[in-house]
Design an enzyme around this catalytic site. Structure first.
Site, PDB file in Angstrom:
ATOM      1  N   GLU A 427       0.792  -1.226   0.000  1.00 59.47           N
ATOM      2  CA  GLU A 427       0.000   0.000   0.000  1.00 59.47           C
ATOM      3  C   GLU A 427       0.826   1.278   0.000  1.00 59.47           C
ATOM      4  O   GLU A 427       0.327   2.344   0.406  1.00 59.47           O
ATOM      5  CB  GLU A 427      -0.991  -0.001   1.178  1.00 59.47           C
ATOM      6  CG  GLU A 427      -1.999  -1.137   1.098  1.00 59.47           C
ATOM      7  CD  GLU A 427      -3.072  -1.091   2.172  1.00 59.47           C
ATOM      8  OE1 GLU A 427      -2.937  -0.295   3.125  1.00 59.47           O
ATOM      9  OE2 GLU A 427      -4.045  -1.867   2.076  1.00 59.47           O
ATOM     10  N   VAL A 428       2.059   1.216  -0.469  1.00 63.93           N
ATOM     11  CA  VAL A 428       2.865   2.431  -0.521  1.00 63.93           C
ATOM     12  C   VAL A 428       2.431   3.308  -1.691  1.00 63.93           C
ATOM     13  O   VAL A 428       2.369   4.533  -1.572  1.00 63.93           O
ATOM     14  CB  VAL A 428       4.366   2.096  -0.580  1.00 63.93           C
ATOM     15  CG1 VAL A 428       5.203   3.366  -0.726  1.00 63.93           C
ATOM     16  CG2 VAL A 428       4.783   1.341   0.685  1.00 63.93           C
TER      17      VAL A 428
END
Length: 817
Positions: A427-428
């Site tokens: 989820e970066v």
């Protein structure tokens, strides 16, 4: 504690070390491998951080400096002419290493193996080794201040700021399912090596499969030496051997040795075949490395199609529907992460018909025991790199550190058959839209992200070119920075609308993910788990202690709100816990059965999450005490190789059947319409032949909204009754039904086996043995009058078998009476 060098010139340094505080005051023993928090707990100097609100009382531990030390002996002449190397792995995180008063290394990453040349500092006789740990949080803040521009960190999860600056498990600073315990220590066995001339730095076993089934195994070996030398190298596998005399330069020398291994038996994911493992050994004088190898082909197929692009794991030429869960560290205190605990969790995953585990990117690259078991049990591993929910620096110094970490971990793990995919982060990419800084200057932070992601990509391609690199999770594909939380046409998806947006379970029907790698719903832990941290006067969903063990701010409110939508208000706390677990199970079951029914359009469902790091209200299906929640029992059924997917919508009940087997299956289905007293109102039969690896329609029928009847579906697979296929469905939300006051009895058939009977339909009958670690083979099902169910208890190792009097039984109709 003293240790003496054995004859094989490798001195183990595990055991009891001495712990001292920053002022040098000796406090007592510290077990290594182990962590300082656990040592202080064992010494009676801190309360158990898992209990009550004690976590808040031990924050000072992670903010302080600590020192561990030990002595060891080197016999006269044992080190003469030898190259002395101290090996330290899983060192968390900032540590100054001193041998006999000399500083031999300063360490700053918990994700690499440190091999330290201590030749000059080592002496004959007694040696003293000291390791001084400095607070990681303070170093993170200092590094953030030195960045050329501010880097957003995971404010909603971490209680310690700027952990994205340092290479430490991000969840140690707290997460929305775990405590903030900034642990420090050494979590693998330290060893002192005395090498004659060279050492083996890494071994990777590559496979080349021919169309006739024959295989070549290629050992890619890195040798390291302090000076030019020559050593014999041997590579053995499957009873065959290859040898070569190798000239080794000062520094690193790469060597390739090849073996024809004939036509070995292939390794398969769980549920698709066996997991034969072959031992490969590479050896030189004074050093050897062993790898367990499973021969298989694996590719990740992302082919373009009308919907977007597929995401399919193809093993040995067979497309595999990935069934599993996300893995977080097995405990918040590393000392408690034992091989036995890991085995209990992963064995439970396989027992629930899982074939894939995703190692989430906010923890750490797991211990060897974890990957050994995945190889043994047939669990494919989706391996995130350790970046999660924050932005990260892209300075040359940080990228160089990350590059070394990645290349070490890839070389360490790439020989394993279980490793299926390297994923750049968790989820970066998505976090670019979460923080005001990155939203307001997207170009800067997108370039910043791209610099890091390209370093990860290059490390994978250059170090393990045979495996797929996936940029991020979720992600629509290479160089695609779209919204993979809502775009279900390609890549992997994280679908959180049901939980975070508080939507009904039926909302899962609105998406058709190609591969869903995160989705979840919370529940309370078992009563055994609750007793481990809360006293009876705290047994209330809004009690301070209970809310303290809930780290997703509005989590308990969502659980209560959902319960009010589907169920009647429970009469007591234990009934509330039962309902919280039931609704979690029904939420995830709704998603998985539907998405499996879309096969081969959808080819993966990994729910969040398998396990817990502490006793808490969370998304896990196995709580911190290793008790199976209701979800895990349902997972065993909805992940079964042959399964049914039923759905009531717009007054019609439709049924599809799923076959994960490699051969056709003959299915005979019976659907009964029953009133609430159990009387038969209607019965229908259907037959279907299920082709290999496909989902097909079985039948459809009218099912108007009602509150006086329910549907019960069961089936024969190839003529054999399979309880895993049983499905019970209400044509309305359960709270609309006046359920009978069923009397459910439990009697013992033989040791460990029990019979459940009821005088009226009893829905979601759940047996639990609260004081006995272990689980039943099945529970949370319908019990009809005259149709008893028999269940078997499976205790954890060393646990006694419960009697009938030790077992509590819950069911839906009893929750409000």
């Amino acid at each position: 504690m003293n240790a003496s060098l054995p004859a094989d010139t490798h001195l183990p340094l595990a055991g009891a070390w001495t712990l001292a505080d920053a002022e040098g005051t000796v406090l007592g023993d510290c077990a290594i491998p182990g962590d300082v928090h656990s040592a202080l707990l064992a010494l009676g100097r801190i309360p158990d951080p898992m209990v009550g609100r004690n976590e808040a009382l031990v924050q000072w531990v992670g903010e302080a400096a600590w020192e561990i030390s030990r002595t060891f002996d080197i016999p006269r002449g044992a080190a003469a002419g030898r190259w002395a190397v101290l090996e330290l792995e899983f060192v968390d995180t900032f540590a100054e290493v001193m041998l006999n008063g000399d500083v031999v290394a300063r360490l700053e990453s918990s994700f690499i193996r440190h091999r330290i040349d201590v030749t000059k500092a080592l002496v004959e006789g007694s040696n003293k080794l000291r390791i001084r740990f400095s607070p990681a949080g303070a170093e993170a803040t200092a590094r953030a201040a030195r960045q050329p521009f501010p880097i957003p960190w995971s404010v909603s999860n971490n209680k310690v700021p700027d952990l994205n600056m340092i290479r430490k498990a991000q969840c140690h600073g707290g997460w929305d399912w775990g405590p903030c315990l900034m642990v420090t220590g050494i979590y693998a066995d330290p060893v002192l090596h005395l090498y004659e001339a060279a050492r083996i730095e890494s071994v990777q076993i590559r496979q080349r499969h021919a169309v006739d089934g024959s295989v070549k195994a290629i050992a890619e070996i890195e040798l390291v030496a302090p000076a030019p030398t020559s050593v014999p190298v041997e590579f053995t596998l499957g009873g065959k051997a290859a040898t070569s005399e190798i000239a080794v330069a000062a520094g690193t020398t790469r060597v390739f040795l090849e073996l024809d291994v004939g036509k070995p038996s292939l390794w398969w994911p769980a549920g698709h075949g066996a997991q034969p493992l072959y031992e490969a050994v590479v050896s030189i004088p004074d050093d050897s490395v062993a790898r367990k190898v499973g021969f298989r082909t694996l590719e990740v197929v992302t082919a373009k199609d009308e919907a977007g692009a597929s995401m399919i794991f193809r093993v040995n030429g067979v497309d595999i529907f990935a069934k599993g869960a996300n893995w977080i560290p097995a405990d918040a205190l590393p000392s408690r992460i034992t091989p036995g605990r890991i085995r209990a969790l992963l064995s439970a995953a396989v027992e629930a018909n899982m074939n894939m585990i995703r190692v989430w990117g906010g923890g750490f690259y797991e211990f060897d025991a974890f990957y050994d078991l995945c190889d043994e049990l047939g669990l494919l591993v989706w391996q995130d790199m350790m970046f999660s929910c924050s932005q990260y620096p892209s300075t040359p110094e940080f990228l160089e550190q990350v590059d070394g970490e990645l290349r070490y971990q890839i070389k360490r793990l790439s020989s394993r058959p279980s490793i299926a995919l390297w994923c750049g982060d968790n989820e970066v990419v998505g976090s670019l839209t979460w923080y005001e800084l990155s939203r307001n200057n997207r170009d800067r932070y997108l370039v910043n992200y791209d610099r890091l992601n390209r370093i990860i990509d290059r490390a994978v391609v250059e170090t393990d070119p045979d495996r797929r690199f996936w940029p991020s999770s979720p992600c629509n594909g290479d160089l695609d920075y779209g919204d993979a939380w809502h775009d279900d046409g390609s890549g992997d998806m994280h679908f959180w609308d049901v939980w975070h947006s508080n939507k009904n379970f039926e909302h899962y029907y609105t998406v058709k993910p190609r591969f869903c790698s995160e989705f979840g719903f919370q529940s309370f832990p078992s009563m055994t788990g609750i007793r481990s941290f809360a006293k009876p006067n705290d047994w209330n969903a809004t009690a301070p202690v209970m809310e303290f063990h809930q780290r997703d701010g509005a989590g308990n409110s969502r659980i209560i709100d959902t319960m009010a939508r589907y169920f009647r208000v429970p009469s007591g706390f234990e009934q509330f816990v039962f309902l919280s677990q039931l609704q979690q199970a029904l939420a995830i079951e709704t998603a998985v059965r539907y998405w499996r029914s879309l096969k081969p359009h959808s080819m993966g469902a990994l729910y969040w999450q398998l396990n817990d790091v502490w006793p808490a209200v969370s998304w896990s299906s196995i709580d911190h005490t290793l008790a199976w929640k209701t979800l895990h029992y349902h997972a065993k059924r909805f992940f079964a190789p042959v399964a049914l997917a039923a759905r009531i919508e717009a007054g019609a009940l439709t049924l599809r059947a799923i076959n994960d087997r490699h051969a056709e299956v003959r299915l005979n289905v019976r659907i009964r319409t029953l009133d609430l007293g159990g009387a038969l109102l209607a019965e229908r039969m259907a037959e279907a032949r299920l082709p290999p690896d496909r989902a097909v329609d079985v039948f459809a029928m009218e099912a108007p909204a009602a509150d006086d009847r329910f549907y019960f579906i069961d089936a024969l697979v190839d003529g054999v009754a399979d309880p895993a296929l049983q499905i019970m469905m209400f044509p309305n939300v359960p709270k609309r039904f006046d359920m009978p006051a069923a009397k459910v009895s439990l009697s013992q058939v033989e040791e460990g086996r029990f019979k459940l009977e009821s005088d009226a339909p009893a829905f979601y009958v759940r047996a639990e043995a609260p004081a006995f670690p272990g689980h039943f083979d099945d529970t949370s099902f319908l019990v009809l009058p005259g149709e008893p169910r028999t269940i078997t208890f499976k205790p954890e190792t060393g646990v006694a078998m419960p009697s009938a009097a030790d077992i509590a039984v819950h069911h839906l109709g009893a929750t409000y009476r």
